[in-house]
Design a protein around this motif. Sequence first.
Motif, PDB file in Angstrom:
ATOM      1  N   HIS A 325     -10.168 100.638 -53.442  1.00  0.00           N
ATOM      2  CA  HIS A 325     -11.110  99.616 -53.914  1.00  0.00           C
ATOM      3  C   HIS A 325     -12.524  99.898 -53.408  1.00  0.00           C
ATOM      4  O   HIS A 325     -13.508  99.737 -54.144  1.00  0.00           O
ATOM      5  N   GLY A 326     -12.622 100.323 -52.153  1.00  0.00           N
ATOM      6  CA  GLY A 326     -13.929 100.646 -51.590  1.00  0.00           C
ATOM      7  C   GLY A 326     -14.570 101.825 -52.286  1.00  0.00           C
ATOM      8  O   GLY A 326     -15.777 101.830 -52.552  1.00  0.00           O
ATOM      9  N   ARG A 327     -13.762 102.841 -52.596  1.00  0.00           N
ATOM     10  CA  ARG A 327     -14.284 104.014 -53.296  1.00  0.00           C
ATOM     11  C   ARG A 327     -14.787 103.621 -54.687  1.00  0.00           C
ATOM     12  O   ARG A 327     -15.831 104.098 -55.145  1.00  0.00           O
ATOM     13  N   LYS A 328     -14.051 102.735 -55.361  1.00  0.00           N
ATOM     14  CA  LYS A 328     -14.453 102.288 -56.695  1.00  0.00           C
ATOM     15  C   LYS A 328     -15.709 101.408 -56.633  1.00  0.00           C
ATOM     16  O   LYS A 328     -16.578 101.482 -57.501  1.00  0.00           O
ATOM     17  N   GLN A 329     -15.817 100.580 -55.587  1.00  0.00           N
ATOM     18  CA  GLN A 329     -16.955  99.667 -55.450  1.00  0.00           C
ATOM     19  C   GLN A 329     -18.259 100.424 -55.201  1.00  0.00           C
ATOM     20  O   GLN A 329     -19.299 100.112 -55.777  1.00  0.00           O
ATOM     21  N   GLY A 334     -18.839  99.179 -50.317  1.00  0.00           N
ATOM     22  CA  GLY A 334     -17.666 100.012 -50.585  1.00  0.00           C
ATOM     23  C   GLY A 334     -17.369 100.950 -49.439  1.00  0.00           C
ATOM     24  O   GLY A 334     -16.207 101.178 -49.091  1.00  0.00           O
ATOM     25  N   TRP A 335     -18.441 101.507 -48.821  1.00  0.00           N
ATOM     26  CA  TRP A 335     -18.237 102.406 -47.688  1.00  0.00           C
ATOM     27  C   TRP A 335     -17.597 101.672 -46.519  1.00  0.00           C
ATOM     28  O   TRP A 335     -16.670 102.184 -45.875  1.00  0.00           O
ATOM     29  N   LYS A 337     -15.746  99.041 -46.684  1.00  0.00           N
ATOM     30  CA  LYS A 337     -14.360  98.728 -47.043  1.00  0.00           C
ATOM     31  C   LYS A 337     -13.476  99.962 -46.858  1.00  0.00           C
ATOM     32  O   LYS A 337     -12.346  99.868 -46.356  1.00  0.00           O
ATOM     33  N   ARG A 338     -13.985 101.121 -47.239  1.00  0.00           N
ATOM     34  CA  ARG A 338     -13.217 102.357 -47.065  1.00  0.00           C
ATOM     35  C   ARG A 338     -12.994 102.659 -45.591  1.00  0.00           C
ATOM     36  O   ARG A 338     -11.889 103.064 -45.188  1.00  0.00           O
TER      37      ARG A 338
END
Length: 372
Positions: A325-329, A334-335, A337-338
Amino acid sequence: MNMHSSDAATAEEAIAAQEALPPLTNEEATQVAMSNTLLTPRFYTTDFDEMDAIDVTPVREEWDKLIARMKSDPNKGHFKKNEDWDTVDWDGMEPKLKAEFIDFLISSCTAEFSGCVLYKEMKRRGSNEDITTLFQLMARDEARHAGFINDALREAGIAVNLGFLTQAKKYTYFRPKFIYYATYLSEKIGYARYITIYRHLEKHPEHRFHPIFKWFCEWCNDEFSHGEAFALLLKTDPKLTESWVNRMWIKFFLTAVFSTMWVRDHQRPEFHKALGVDPEWYGQEVFRKTSEISRQVFPMVLDIDHPRWKPTLRRMEAANVQIAHGRKQGGLGGWLKRMAGSAKAGFAFVSLLTIPVEKSTVPASPRMEPAY
């Protein structure tokens, strides 16, 4: 008439047979195969001089029997379509299932071909007849498998450019002993995966949504033979399985291979639903088969019935979803989250490593026959 990859006597012939086929618009499939993450198949390189110095004298009797069987080539001509190949309605396939199945085929093709590339290079670099003969035979088998999967993909209008993959995909260096552990496990878990699906579909043919599954029995027997070869290689040097440090490495690789499979399989819910299998049941069944087989050479197996085992794998799976999800955001959010997902996955992996193992008594002879 051009040779089919299934009839090729060498990996080079099998690859050439694939490259002689009419080209397809395959950039997307090749890019998927090119990706490098913790969950995607990688291409490996190693210290080929050290591999070439292996002395198989301690396992000579079993070695010669295995090589003779592989030279007899029982699966020559098998990996190609015949009258048992049902027509596949790719256009009518449920879109999510189609996407997951294509991802499965591309990942499987890449994994098979990565083995071919490694084994072919070992054969090319070496002068030890025992070792070069083995890796020539293994490269032949893996090239046939990759070509067969590519034939299935071509029906969907795509294919993986195997020649381009050889030149362009990033290679990861592994010490020879790590190649032994990782490859032994990948071949044996490959056997367990294919035979579990094959036996399930024997009982429930209504779930066989694609004909390629009919070929899994002979396919997994190739995987089993390759695993037997690496079991014998491990037997040539007792330190590889008996020293304390190497036992810890074995535990690490067992945990890494099992957890990676669990997370990867949970990325394909529609695929497993179509097969009629619960991914958790399937994972545990494959782990159980692989553990029983690996007792032939490893002094331990993982305790997959431990109370922390499945809950920790589920946490790792959830962390992987967060990373995706982080990569998609994208962006800073997003970073973050990853990074948070990666930390959770790391803690889960360490937790798996702290589960006590079950010790095994390794038999004098490691040779086994496929029995599932």
